[in-house]
Design an enzyme around this catalytic site. Structure first.
Site, PDB file in Angstrom:
ATOM      1  N   ARG A  29      19.797 134.250  22.498  1.00 46.90           N
ATOM      2  CA  ARG A  29      18.655 133.409  22.884  1.00 46.90           C
ATOM      3  C   ARG A  29      18.439 132.225  21.952  1.00 46.90           C
ATOM      4  O   ARG A  29      18.097 131.131  22.393  1.00 46.90           O
ATOM      5  CB  ARG A  29      17.404 134.276  22.950  1.00 46.90           C
ATOM      6  CG  ARG A  29      17.514 135.230  24.101  1.00 46.90           C
ATOM      7  CD  ARG A  29      16.362 136.158  24.240  1.00 46.90           C
ATOM      8  NE  ARG A  29      16.608 136.981  25.420  1.00 46.90           N
ATOM      9  CZ  ARG A  29      15.858 137.976  25.808  1.00 46.90           C
ATOM     10  NH1 ARG A  29      14.791 138.297  25.130  1.00 46.90           N
ATOM     11  NH2 ARG A  29      16.158 138.656  26.889  1.00 46.90           N
TER      12      ARG A  29
ATOM     13  N   GLU B 127       5.161 145.242  20.634  1.00 43.47           N
ATOM     14  CA  GLU B 127       5.392 143.852  20.208  1.00 43.47           C
ATOM     15  C   GLU B 127       4.407 143.415  19.123  1.00 43.47           C
ATOM     16  O   GLU B 127       4.652 142.442  18.413  1.00 43.47           O
ATOM     17  CB  GLU B 127       5.291 142.934  21.442  1.00 43.47           C
ATOM     18  CG  GLU B 127       5.837 141.546  21.189  1.00 43.47           C
ATOM     19  CD  GLU B 127       5.947 140.697  22.455  1.00 43.47           C
ATOM     20  OE1 GLU B 127       6.078 141.259  23.564  1.00 43.47           O
ATOM     21  OE2 GLU B 127       5.908 139.467  22.323  1.00 43.47           O
TER      22      GLU B 127
HETATM   23  C1  FAD Z   1       8.326 138.173  31.978  1.00 39.05           C
HETATM   24  C2  FAD Z   1       8.831 139.079  30.882  1.00 39.05           C
HETATM   25  C3  FAD Z   1      10.032 139.760  31.052  1.00 39.05           C
HETATM   26  C4  FAD Z   1      10.513 140.607  30.037  1.00 39.05           C
HETATM   27  N1  FAD Z   1      11.683 141.284  30.238  1.00 39.05           N
HETATM   28  C5  FAD Z   1      12.114 142.161  29.281  1.00 39.05           C
HETATM   29  C6  FAD Z   1      13.280 142.959  29.488  1.00 39.05           C
HETATM   30  O1  FAD Z   1      13.937 142.898  30.520  1.00 39.05           O
HETATM   31  N2  FAD Z   1      13.645 143.808  28.473  1.00 39.05           N
HETATM   32  C7  FAD Z   1      12.947 143.922  27.289  1.00 39.05           C
HETATM   33  O2  FAD Z   1      13.327 144.704  26.415  1.00 39.05           O
HETATM   34  N3  FAD Z   1      11.836 143.179  27.104  1.00 39.05           N
HETATM   35  C8  FAD Z   1      11.397 142.327  28.047  1.00 39.05           C
HETATM   36  N4  FAD Z   1      10.261 141.595  27.824  1.00 39.05           N
HETATM   37  C9  FAD Z   1       9.479 141.846  26.600  1.00 39.05           C
HETATM   38  C10 FAD Z   1       8.745 143.179  26.727  1.00 39.05           C
HETATM   39  O3  FAD Z   1       8.308 143.326  28.051  1.00 39.05           O
HETATM   40  C11 FAD Z   1       7.547 143.260  25.780  1.00 39.05           C
HETATM   41  O4  FAD Z   1       7.892 142.937  24.473  1.00 39.05           O
HETATM   42  C12 FAD Z   1       6.965 144.685  25.786  1.00 39.05           C
HETATM   43  O5  FAD Z   1       6.762 145.123  27.112  1.00 39.05           O
HETATM   44  C13 FAD Z   1       5.660 144.705  25.021  1.00 39.05           C
HETATM   45  O6  FAD Z   1       5.014 145.939  25.250  1.00 39.05           O
HETATM   46  P1  FAD Z   1       3.625 146.222  24.521  1.00 39.05           P
HETATM   47  O7  FAD Z   1       3.132 147.494  25.058  1.00 39.05           O
HETATM   48  O8  FAD Z   1       3.785 146.027  23.080  1.00 39.05           O
HETATM   49  O9  FAD Z   1       2.669 145.019  25.020  1.00 39.05           O
HETATM   50  P2  FAD Z   1       2.169 144.628  26.488  1.00 39.05           P
HETATM   51  O10 FAD Z   1       2.930 145.296  27.548  1.00 39.05           O
HETATM   52  O11 FAD Z   1       2.119 143.132  26.510  1.00 39.05           O
HETATM   53  O12 FAD Z   1       0.712 145.224  26.549  1.00 39.05           O
HETATM   54  C14 FAD Z   1      -0.323 144.730  25.736  1.00 39.05           C
HETATM   55  C15 FAD Z   1      -1.648 145.089  26.385  1.00 39.05           C
HETATM   56  O13 FAD Z   1      -2.691 144.810  25.453  1.00 39.05           O
HETATM   57  C16 FAD Z   1      -3.800 144.303  26.157  1.00 39.05           C
HETATM   58  N5  FAD Z   1      -4.635 143.561  25.216  1.00 39.05           N
HETATM   59  C17 FAD Z   1      -4.304 142.442  24.523  1.00 39.05           C
HETATM   60  N6  FAD Z   1      -5.331 142.054  23.763  1.00 39.05           N
HETATM   61  C18 FAD Z   1      -6.346 142.937  23.969  1.00 39.05           C
HETATM   62  C19 FAD Z   1      -7.683 143.041  23.485  1.00 39.05           C
HETATM   63  N7  FAD Z   1      -8.216 142.136  22.631  1.00 39.05           N
HETATM   64  N8  FAD Z   1      -8.452 144.078  23.907  1.00 39.05           N
HETATM   65  C20 FAD Z   1      -7.955 144.994  24.796  1.00 39.05           C
HETATM   66  N9  FAD Z   1      -6.706 144.909  25.301  1.00 39.05           N
HETATM   67  C21 FAD Z   1      -5.909 143.908  24.884  1.00 39.05           C
HETATM   68  C22 FAD Z   1      -3.179 143.454  27.250  1.00 39.05           C
HETATM   69  O14 FAD Z   1      -4.050 143.245  28.342  1.00 39.05           O
HETATM   70  C23 FAD Z   1      -1.948 144.278  27.626  1.00 39.05           C
HETATM   71  O15 FAD Z   1      -2.192 145.131  28.708  1.00 39.05           O
HETATM   72  C24 FAD Z   1       9.782 140.744  28.832  1.00 39.05           C
HETATM   73  C25 FAD Z   1       8.573 140.058  28.661  1.00 39.05           C
HETATM   74  C26 FAD Z   1       8.093 139.234  29.678  1.00 39.05           C
HETATM   75  C27 FAD Z   1       6.796 138.501  29.468  1.00 39.05           C
END
Ligand code: FAD
Length: 570
Positions: A290, A378
């Site tokens: 990337r 993340e």
């Molecule tokens: C379009 C897209 C495609 C992707 N494709 C891939 C892929 O194919 N393979 C891969 O490995 N990764 C991929 N990624 C990256 C990966 O999806 C993310 O890094 C990972 O899903 C993050 O998971 P998470 O649970 O840490 O955060 P998230 O799934 O982003 O969840 C965070 C949650 O926290 C909540 N939140 C945020 N702030 C607050 C607050 N102040 N109070 C209460 N709630 C809050 C949000 O509403 C959200 O629901 C992709 C990302 C995107 C955007």
């Protein structure tokens, strides 16, 4: 009259119901803790996890022999010497177990000849990425976890709860204070352990693949509570975000799975496969990482070899209609509805903000420096160093989520008395009276996104970063200390004020860290310091100190992988 805060007590508070938060909730509840899982959006539908498309990198060895240590080698090499090796190892070592558990929960990973199908992805030395077909990986991961959350005793859930600040007493995190969007009321949650699973920060940028909920809240919450952040300069840009023609109802990064399956040619306006100029011969295959892809596309555009809308072309014209249909089934019809026929035309693509390598510093138990505060997904900094490999982010969300849930439950068993969280200044802000004379917060968000894209984007210079810092400081003054809008139900002006409060702090940290790092490494490219510098093989740690940010260098793990020739040569 400000509403009386709603008081909630729990063992474990999980903030954010993406992949990391949901896995953390499940694991903590399985270990016997009472869990409160909250999200500013709908449970399991608010962040990046539900949007993810295809790849989940794990060394299952289903296609060819593999071992987590090979996955680790690739992850460390991609991270350009800055990975936190213990975190990277945890991700690679425990990934397969989480994937198998997801299979038992019924996710339905794609199979070939009776075994898991594993796709090749750039930066991996062998086919390592499992998926659920036709762009459905993220929705399937979210649905599976939502189903298990719903079935697991001991988990309470609430959506529409935006956490505004963590509650801290005597250096310990005792829960959080949230704004309930549906009523405008404050909610104070007291917890023995709090897990931040709030995802990334890509909403800071004009062109991004994110949802509205990814404005970096978790980083700001941790920083204000007193926890340090790591590597905040490393924002990952996804090189082939859709640019033109207009594409409705599809994700801007949807071309990635097409490239995994069919290769595809990345071309400049002279029809040249230009990746070779940046040291990587693609020859119709998809091998460009990337950071190098982003760099190459920007340089082609700067040299006048870009496409009409300011990107480059991605072509599948060498693939037959049958091959495209076999690989992508119904997606081909959705493209046709947008007048895109890949057998006849290329599309235009350009870099788009996509993921954040930096985040809250944590150990392998996912515990931060603050007792009572854990982090997952993340929101964690360091596992991927200066650049993340395809597929590592979902694995990180699952593995770190599970580990955070387990550690949170262990803390619950250790801590006798449940603390009583104090609402403090956050309650004051949530309950503040109406303010209609405030700035136009929507316009300010737009201005911040433009500044971050233009001045703190993939290619940075000292002058650009100084300009960004000046704009961020001006916008921060403009925002002021008192929220705009009212404390009425669903007053989005108030939510935007809180969003900007976080976004501006996080933008400041990203720009300041980028200014301080006087070299180019992975996703951080300084045009005025184009070389990777051995003395800069350090992680940058950021803290809030008396309201000001303080940056410091900390030694990175041993063993420096080489900078790829194509980047060093520029
Ligand atoms: C379009 C897209 C495609 C992707 N494709 C891939 C892929 O194919 N393979 C891969 O490995 N990764 C991929 N990624 C990256 C990966 O999806 C993310 O890094 C990972 O899903 C993050 O998971 P998470 O649970 O840490 O955060 P998230 O799934 O982003 O969840 C965070 C949650 O926290 C909540 N939140 C945020 N702030 C607050 C607050 N102040 N109070 C209460 N709630 C809050 C949000 O509403 C959200 O629901 C992709 C990302 C995107 C955007």
């Amino acid at each position: 009259m400000p509403a009386e805060p709603v008081q909630v007590e729990t063992d474990v508070l999980v903030i954010g119901a993406g992949g990391a938060g949901m896995y953390a909730a499940i694991e903590a509840a399985r270990a016997g803790a009472q869990v409160f899982l909250i999200d500013r959006s709908l449970i399991g539908r608010g962040g990046a996890t539900v949007m993810a498309q295809m790849t989940v990198a794990v060394a299952l060895g289903a296609e060819v022999p593999d071992h987590w240590s090979h996955h680790l080698d690739d992850t460390l090499a991609a991270g350009r010497g800055l990975c936190s090796e213990p975190l990277a190892r945890l991700l690679c070592e425990e990934g397969p177990d989480c994937i198998r558990e997801m299979e038992q929960w019924g996710i339905g990973w794609a199979r070939r000849d009776g075994h898991f199908a594993q796709a090749m992805a750039p930066g991996h030395d062998r086919p390592r990425c499992v998926y659920v077909d036709f762009l459905n990986t993220g929705p399937a991961v979210s649905k599976t976890l939502r189903t298990v959350v719903n079935k697991t005793a001991g988990i309470r859930k609430a959506g529409d709860l935006a956490v505004v600040d963590l509650a801290v007493q005597d250096g310990e995190v005792t829960g959080a204070v949230a704004l309930h969007l549906g009523s405008g009321a404050p909610v104070v949650v007291s917890a023995k352990a709090t897990v931040l699973g709030t995802g990334g920060l890509t909403r800071l940028y004009r062109r991004n693949s994110a949802s509205l909920n990814m404005g970096g809240d978790g980083y700001a919450l941790a920083l204000r509570a007193g926890a340090p952040l790591l590597d905040m300069e490393f924002v990952q840009f996804f090189p082939i975000g859709h640019l033109a023609p207009r594409l409705i109802g599809m994700d801007p990064i949807m071309w990635d799975p097409f490239r995994y399956k069919l290769g595809g040619r990345l071309l400049n306006n002279q029809g040249e496969e230009f990746a070779q100029r940046y040291g990587v011969a693609e020859d119709g295959k998809y091998v460009l990482t990337r950071d190098v892809g982003t760099y190459g596309i920007i340089k082609e555009v700067e040299a006048g070899r870009g496409s009409p809308h300011g990107g480059v072309y991605l072509s599948f014209q060498h693939c037959s209609a049958e091959a495209l249909r076999a690989a992508f089934g119904p997606v081909i019809d959705r493209l046709a509805a947008n007048n895109i026929d890949l057998t006849k035309m290329p599309v235009e693509v350009a870099p788009i903000a996509h993921y954040h390598m930096g985040g809250v510093q944590a150990d392998v138990r996912m515990e931060t420096e603050l007792p009572g505060l854990l982090v997952a997904g993340e929101a964690v900094g360091g596992a991927n160093g200066a650049n993340r490999l395809s597929g590592n982010a979902i694995t990180e969300a699952l593995v770190f989520g599970r580990r955070a849930g387990r550690s949170a439950a262990e803390r619950v068993a250790r801590v006798r008395a449940r603390p009583k969280a104090e609402g403090g200044a956050a309650l004051d802000l949530i309950g503040a009276g109406s303010r209609d004379d405030g700035p136009n917060t929507a316009a300010m968000i737009h201005a911040l996104q433009a500044t971050m894209a233009d001045e703190v984007g993939p290619l940075r210079t000292e002058a650009k970063l100084h300009r960004a810092l000046a704009t961020i400081e001006r916008l921060t003054r403009e925002l002021g200390e008192r929220p705009t809008g009212t404390n009425a139900p669903f007053d989005l002006r108030r939510l935007e004020w809180f969003d900007l409060r976080n976004m501006l702090l996080v933008a400041l940290v990203v720009a300041a860290a980028a200014l301080r790092r006087q070299e180019s490494r992975g996703a951080h490219q300084r045009e005025d310091f184009p070389e990777m510098v051995p003395d800069w093989r350090v992680n940058q740690m950021v803290r809030l100190d008396g309201g000001r940010i303080a940056l410091a260098s900390v030694a990175a793990a041993p063993a420096e992988p080489a900078q790829p020739a194509e980047m060093a040569a520029q």
